[in-house]
Design an enzyme around this catalytic site. Structure first.
Site, PDB file in Angstrom:
ATOM      1  N   HIS A   7      -9.477   8.270   3.434  1.00 58.53           N
ATOM      2  CA  HIS A   7      -9.417   6.870   3.871  1.00 58.53           C
ATOM      3  C   HIS A   7     -10.804   6.245   4.011  1.00 58.53           C
ATOM      4  CE1 HIS A   7      -5.373   8.287   4.980  1.00 58.53           C
ATOM      5  NE2 HIS A   7      -5.003   7.036   4.766  1.00 58.53           N
ATOM      6  N   HIS A  21       0.845  -1.200   0.000  1.00 61.30           N
ATOM      7  CA  HIS A  21       0.000   0.000   0.000  1.00 61.30           C
ATOM      8  C   HIS A  21       0.883   1.255   0.000  1.00 61.30           C
ATOM      9  CE1 HIS A  21      -3.507   2.542   1.373  1.00 61.30           C
ATOM     10  NE2 HIS A  21      -2.487   3.293   1.765  1.00 61.30           N
ATOM     11  N   GLU A  22       1.858   1.267   0.905  1.00 61.36           N
ATOM     12  CA  GLU A  22       2.716   2.455   1.011  1.00 61.36           C
ATOM     13  C   GLU A  22       3.573   2.626  -0.241  1.00 61.36           C
ATOM     14  OE1 GLU A  22       1.866   4.398   3.122  1.00 61.36           O
ATOM     15  OE2 GLU A  22       0.767   3.053   4.448  1.00 61.36           O
TER      16      GLU A  22
END
Ligand SMILES: [Ca+2]
Ligand SMILES: [Ca+2]
Ligand SMILES: [Ca+2]
Ligand SMILES: [Ca+2]
Ligand SMILES: [Zn+2]
Length: 631
Positions: free
Chosen positions: A479, A375-376
């Protein structure tokens, strides 16, 4: 799991300064070291006076750098950067002499749009080299091996050969040194001596060493040695993913978490609960067997093994599946910083690596599960592709793509994991199976429909991104609203039926996660822009699916059906012609055409130009003299 942009601000300023600097220096070509055959060159084009298209780069560079016709210049595609923060793209070229690559030649070309803006690098000219080798490649290799004089070479080990074949998915792959013939400076004599040489990558196990060895093609002498950092395969008992093979580096008598085999490397560091990255230290192991007994300790050091393995797998996924060399597609070093601060329930991307919090031990365990790593990293990919503004819709798409790459990398590296649950391994809370549930966003208070239940209102929203600010709103709910992107990708991959929050019934045919990923990657890397909205994302993925699978393909239909399912755009268009008499010439063109109870009158032509499906129901009458054409 947020994207921090602080570092970018700094880097952007640096680039501006460099460019300003260049204007002063480079109204014409400047040669800085006229004593060597390698000429450093730098030039800038006044684009108001001269326009040079990137397509003409080779011819342009040859004429500007006065390179004779013995030379040509070729672009090194693997090292090109698509687009940087200022909208510049960069191409790297290497020089060839009579068709032979010149080692260490390097010309960088910077362009905006399709106009070349500037160039710098080193070029070789005015050389005379005999390009006929006097000894064979095999003889040259024997000279090189005699020079290295190891007891065991890696290609003599069956296990290593098998591992390479498996890793590269190529049965022909081998560590046995392959000769490349190059032009190379022989600085044993002087910096102007240029030789024809054989270049070998020689990897020895005992004693361990790995070097590029250049052998004079006229007499077998060793011209030069360039060490290559060696990675060795170690075994790691990870915290979340069982026992895995990892690449490490031998550093004196210990092993450290540096993989030198992927791009410019992957390095995992220990922050020891600090926050100053330059104070990070290496994790060290005595024998390259990183065991639970050693690392499943109070500090949870085994989380670092997940970070390291996760970054390796993420690199491999993008490199092998999308032909993307690291986050910037230029092979840049990827750094991981574990044990950042204390009890931090977060992980985030910096300009060149990932920072991992340990979690508070109550709600979260260290945030190094492979999907969080990917994800990062996805934020890093994003910064060099679509480069979304991290707020509201574009920010939600950025967040969604992070989770999507998390699922894809997890599926690539370990499909037995729960790929549609983000952070299943790190979530210690009861009643929560993970941070976000891509297959059912509502379960973690995210919307599965644009504007539906749990949608964070973005109308008139002013982004407040600092969690300590009392008006904090998660950059206008990035988010939260990413649930829409996540569910779109889930439905596209796995298919599904249901009724969304708009009361629209949907039915999506699955195309599988691999094809869904190809479409998404193409949309992100080719079409999406900083302020792409969900409606734009629908158009971009539609286009990407058409590019990859063709107009009217099932993949395009599923892309559209999945967007419809999450409340973005209309359902897949079907032209319906029913209960009518066609009395004038009519053409209907669409992917799907449905006709029911139709009469075509005498003398009238009806053309049905369908792409994928033609459905005829009920009566279909054509009177005498009418014409029906179906494509
Ligand atoms: Ca050990
Ligand atoms: Ca997962
Ligand atoms: Ca839980
Ligand atoms: Ca359909
Ligand atoms: Zn994120």
């Amino acid at each position: 799991m947020e994207s921090t942009k602080y570092k970018f601000v700094f880097i952007s300023v640096m680039i501006v300064l460099l460019i300003v600097n260049q204007v002063n220096l480079s109204s014409q070509d400047i040669e800085m070291r006229p004593t060597t055959n390698f000429k450093p060159v730098r030039l800038k084009i006044d684009t108001t006076k001269e326009k040079v298209n990137i397509e003409d780069a080779s011819v342009f560079l040859a004429s500007r750098y006065q390179i004779s016709s013995d030379f040509d210049i070729r672009s090194d595609e693997k090292r090109n950067i698509d687009k940087d923060k200022l909208g510049f793209s960069h191409k790297r070229f290497e020089q060839y002499y009579k068709g032979i690559r010149i080692e260490f030649s390097d010309i960088r070309l910077h362009y905006k749009g399709d106009q070349i803006v500037s160039s710098h690098g080193v070029v070789l000219r005015n050389i005379e080299v005999d390009i006929q080798s006097k000894i064979s490649a095999e003889a040259a290799l024997q000279h090189a091996l005699k020079y290295i004089d190891a007891e065991v070479y890696i290609w003599q080990m069956q296990s290593e050969e098998q591992r390479l074949k498996k890793k590269t998915n190529n049965n022909e792959a081998t560590f046995y040194p392959e000769a490349e013939i190059v032009i190379c400076i022989d600085n044993r004599i002087d910096i102007n001596a240029v030789k024809l040489a054989y270049k070998f990558d020689i990897y020895a196990i005992s004693p361990i060493s790995r070097d590029y060895v250049y052998v004079d093609a006229s007499n077998g002498e060793i011209i030069r040695i360039n060490p290559i950092m060696v990675s060795v395969a170690g075994t790691a008992a990870t915290r979340y993913s069982g026992t895995r093979t990892i690449e490490t580096e031998q550093s004196g008598s210990v092993y450290i978490l540096h993989d030198n085999g992927r791009g410019d490397g992957i390095e995992t560091y220990n922050m020891e609960n600090g926050t100053i990255l330059s104070n990070a230290v290496d994790f060290e192991d005595n024998n390259n067997n990183w065991t639970s007994a050693e690392y499943d300790n109070a500090d949870k050091d085994n989380a670092a093994l997940d970070a390291h393995w996760g970054m390796m797998m993420t690199y491999d996924y993008f490199n092998n599946i999308h032909n993307r060399n690291s986050f910037d597609n230029a092979g840049s070093l990827i750094e991981g910083y574990v044990h950042y601060y204390t009890d931090l329930n977060n992980a985030f991307w910096t300009s060149d690596g990932i920072i991992f919090g340990d979690g508070d031990g109550v709600n979260f365990d260290p945030l190094t599960s492979i999907d969080v790593v990917a994800h990062e990293f996805g934020h890093g990919v994003c910064d060099y592709t679509a480069d979304f503004i991290f707020e509201a819709e574009s920010g939600a798409i950025d967040e969604g793509l992070g989770d999507i790459w998390g699922a894809c990398v997890e599926n690539y590296a370990d499909p037995t994991k729960d790929i549609w649950v983000v952070g299943a391994e790190i979530d210690l809370r009861t009643g929560h199976s993970g941070v976000r549930i891509m297959s059912n966003p509502n379960a973690e208070y995210q919307p599965d429909t644009y504007g539906g239940t749990w949608w964070g209102n973005i109308e008139g929203c002013i982004p407040v991104c600092n969690p300590n600010d009392p008006d904090y709103n998660d950059c206008c709910w990035v988010h939260k609203n990413s649930g829409v992107m996540n569910y779109w990708f889930y439905l596209l991959s796995e298919g599904g039926t249901g009724t969304n929050d708009n009361s629209d019934a949907y039915n999506v045919s699955d195309i599988g996660i691999e094809d869904a990923a190809d479409i998404t990657y193409r949309a992100e890397s080719v079409y999406m822009t900083p302020n792409t909205t969900f409606v734009d994302a629908r158009a971009h993925t539609f286009q990407a699916a058409e590019d990859l699978f063709g107009v009217c393909s099932q993949e395009v239909e599923s892309v559209v059906d999945a967007w419809y399912a999450v409340g973005v755009g209309d359902s897949y268009p079907t032209s319906v012609l029913e209960n009518s008499t066609i009395s004038t010439n009519t053409t209907i063109a669409n992917c799907e055409i449905e006709v029911e109870d139709i009469t075509v009158e005498n003398g009238v032509t009806l053309i049905l130009n369908y792409g994928s499906s033609l459905l005829i129901n009920g009566e279909f009458e054509a009177e005498f003299g009418s014409e029906l054409v179906i494509h």
